[in-house]
Write an enzyme that holds these catalytic residues in place. Structure first.
Site, mmCIF file in Angstrom:
data_model
loop_
_atom_site.group_PDB
_atom_site.id
_atom_site.type_symbol
_atom_site.label_atom_id
_atom_site.label_comp_id
_atom_site.label_asym_id
_atom_site.label_seq_id
_atom_site.Cartn_x
_atom_site.Cartn_y
_atom_site.Cartn_z
ATOM 1 N N HIS A 285 65.734 53.176 34.571
ATOM 2 C CA HIS A 285 64.518 52.660 35.205
ATOM 3 C C HIS A 285 64.724 51.303 35.857
ATOM 4 C CE1 HIS A 285 60.284 51.574 35.789
ATOM 5 N NE2 HIS A 285 60.615 50.398 35.279
ATOM 6 N N HIS A 494 28.533 34.233 31.255
ATOM 7 C CA HIS A 494 28.349 34.361 32.697
ATOM 8 C C HIS A 494 28.465 33.022 33.429
ATOM 9 C CE1 HIS A 494 27.187 38.364 31.676
ATOM 10 N NE2 HIS A 494 26.720 38.647 32.877
#
Length: 682
Positions: A285, A494
């Site tokens: 790989h 938030h």
């Protein structure tokens, strides 16, 4: 004389993949297989020369790629940027030698043997992962897995939208992707695939290199999805083929071109195909095969040529494949020459803005200077868009399910919908990362200036795609609202106290944080005009007073400027951005009333300010005490405040409460600025 003991160590039994490989290699090699072997050999040679790289994926997908490039992909090697070409995205960017070999073999200038010999070396267009801009045949930067397939969704959407605008005679092409197992594990690919299925992007086809190998070993270690069922649930057409059988692949690609859905084809392949010992294993790989195994692989393939050498006959056939689309390109050029929208098409694709595009925005700025509206900058942004979007047809907006909060919609501008791509607004759903990557694809495709919105705090979901936009120098615009503790009751989850600093850390990203409606319009003008990188507009939820009462020069264009000068030689300079500039103005009034000459500097774009000459920056910032004011953490502010400056802002996370209460609680007030300045000044 020394003797050599016989090798009595038992040899490992071949794996199932190696046994299958042996059977495939025992068959007579077709001409198409020999063409694929040229890709394999070049991948082996380049990785060996570089002493690093990923040979397994190019060796495994060489057959499928050969079928695509010799029989299906619409391109002309003589003009790799032809606007109506098919787009090819190598999402599995670690296998970059697959793309470089294809560019070389098809005869594309700038990817000769010398470039392949410099694979992964400084200043080579054959970088470790494909980099947009290094060669005209590279459609996008890939490498971070999942980004390529998500970017391709944006390209496919751009094709459909521009076909609706200009007609099939000018825009009629496809987007093809080669992706890996890893691409399909990344969350962004799920977002993008779901969106593509919903929109019915039937010109999109993904060839999945289904080799069941990842860096750690067999993908079964962590990945047992029924991937094709998942894609079918998204609304895709699916098929599974032997990725080494050219006719199976060709049949599947023909079928994909007839589908009325996006298509994924699982190409079952053997990673490192040809390598006797490493095929089908993670060992092929991400590292060179090694000299002995490289020689053994070439021998197994029947490839008996020196490194980087492709026999003349095979090279000729590949170059013929590179010319396959020449006739289609010439026919398209003739249609373009006669097309009534030729000039508009050329302008849009070149990224040039239309004549007079600023006129309505200039009128808006004049109105705002006269009327002095008290507006949230997110609302001011919508007013700027109402002036810009009708004038700039390339602007295609959107939102991640926050349209009413981000204010990115424009009255009268229809949305794009499944089967109806003429609209200019995309409902991306709650898919912030997929949205940002799709926007990159739209910009890369050409003919579109994408903008869209979400909350600033969710820039963390989008960051990898924003980073790639900056790396690729693409004109994409992110409207990021609810930009501080000023959003109030939704609380610290938030409230993006650290997000501005993290975005400002990205090279080539312009972060605009305007102070009022007029400055917002100026920042929009600069973001749309900018054609060499992305922009962020960080906008407030809460209303902000008007601070500017003249609309001539775009003062935000220099990144920072003196909003209010001191009444005498400065003793303090208050430097602020966005929603805190009005606090600086109020603090200045109080300090001036106490006989402390104080200036206010608005700094809406640090990046533009940093580009100004040193003399201008020194003039703006002055030599007096500098006080920075921003409802965010102080990281980065030392650049403007110096060692002796004061920062008024956040030192940690926010809280849930009305905005006014939060600013008082965290000490971000005009009174706090005045007290801090007076204490330091004595």
């Amino acid at each position: 004389m020394a003797t050599t003991e016989p090798d009595t160590k038992p040899r490992a039994e071949p794996t199932a993949a190696q046994a299958l490989q042996a059977a495939l290699l025992a068959r007579p090699a077709s001409e198409a297989r020999r063409m694929a072997d040229a890709i394999r050999a070049l991948a082996i040679d380049a990785v060996e020369q570089a002493k690093s790289g990923h040979p397994g994926m190019p060796m495994g997908m060489a057959d499928a790629a050969t079928v695509l490039f010799t029989r299906f992909l619409k391109y002309d090697a003589a003009d790799p940027r032809w606007p109506d070409r098919d787009r090819f995205v190598l999402s599995a960017g670690h296998g970059s030698m697959l793309l470089y070999a294809l560019l070389h073999l098809t005869g594309q200038a700038g990817m000769g043997v010398d470039e392949l010999r410099k694979f992964r070396q400084l200043h080579s267009p054959a970088a470790g992962h494909p980099e947009f801009g290094e060669h005209p045949g590279i459609e996008t930067t890939t490498g971070p897995l999942g980004q390529g397939i998500a970017t391709a969704v944006g390209m496919a959407l751009a094709e459909r939208h521009l076909a609706a605008r200009f007609g099939k005679s000018l825009v009629d092409h496809r987007t093809w992707v080669i992706c890996s197992d890893g691409d399909l594990q990344e969350g962004i690919s799920h977002e993008a695939a779901s969106l593509a299925g919903h929109l019915g992007l039937d010109r999109l086809c993904v060839l999945w290199d289904d080799n069941s190998i990842s860096i750690d070993g067999d993908t079964a270690l962590s990945f047992t999805d029924d991937t094709l069922k998942r894609f079918a649930a998204y609304g895709w057409a699916t098929r599974r083929v032997d990725g080494h059988d050219h006719e199976q692949v060709a049949s599947a690609l023909s079928w994909a071109m007839r589908n009325r859905k996006p298509t994924i084809i699982a190409c079952k392949t053997i990673i490192g195909f040809g390598s006797p010992a490493k095929a089908g294993t993670a060992a092929s790989h991400g590292s060179p095969l090694g000299a002995a195994e490289a020689a053994a692989a070439k021998s197994a393939l029947g490839w008996n040529h020196p490194p980087f050498e492709v026999p003349e006959g095979l090279k000729t056939r590949w170059e013929e494949a590179g010319r396959r689309g020449a006739g289609a390109r010439r026919s398209w050029l003739k249609r373009l020459a006669k097309h009534p929208q030729r000039e508009e098409f050329d302008r849009a694709v070149a990224g040039r803005l239309p004549e007079g595009w600023q006129e309505k925005l200039s009128e808006l700025r004049a109105t705002q200077a006269a009327e002095k509206p008290k507006l949230a900058t997110r609302v001011a942004s919508q007013k700027a868009l109402e002036a810009l979007v009708p004038a700039v047809q390339e602007m295609v907006g959107g939102s991640a399910d926050l349209t009413g909060s981000n204010n990115t919609n424009v009255k009268g501008i229809p949305a794009i919908a499944p089967g109806n791509y003429a609209g200019r607004f995309v409902h991306y759903g709650v898919r912030e990362h997929g949205m940002a990557a799709a926007m990159n694809g739209m910009a890369l495709h050409g003919g579109i200036i994408p903008y869209s919105g979400t909350f600033l705090v969710f820039a963390d979901y989008m960051r990898p795609a924003i980073r790639l936009a900056a790396l690729m120098r693409q004109r994409v615009i992110h409207v990021l609202t609810h930009d501080s503790i000023g959003l109030g009751e939704d609380g610290p989850t938030h409230q993006p106290v650290e997000t501005l600093a993290s975005l400002r850390a990205i090279p080539n990203l312009f972060v605009f944080r305007p102070a009022d409606a007029l400055e917002t319009a100026e920042c929009w003008e600069l973001a749309v005009k900018r054609n060499d990188g992305p922009s962020v507009l960080a906008l407030s939820r809460q209303n902000l007073p008007a601070l500017r009462f003249e609309a001539g020069e775009n003062r935000a264009a220099r990144g920072g400027y003196v909003l209010a000068e001191a009444s005498g030689p400065r003793r303090a300079t208050l430097i602020a951005t966005g929603s805190e500039v009005h606090l600086a103005v109020a603090a200045r009034e109080a300090l001036e009333a106490e006989g402390i000459p104080t200036a206010v500097v608005s700094l809406p774009c640090w990046e533009l300010f940093a580009l100004q000459d040193e003399g201008y920056r020194a003039q703006v910032l002055g030599d007096a005490l500098r006080v920075g004011i921003e409802a965010a953490i102080p990281m980065g502010w030392e650049r403007w405040l110096g060692a002796d400056g004061i920062f008024i802002g956040m030192q940690g996370f926010g809280a849930s409460a009305p905005a006014e209460a939060l600013f008082r609680h965290f000490g971000i007030t005009a009174e706090a600025v005045v007290a801090a300045a007076k204490k330091r000044l004595g």
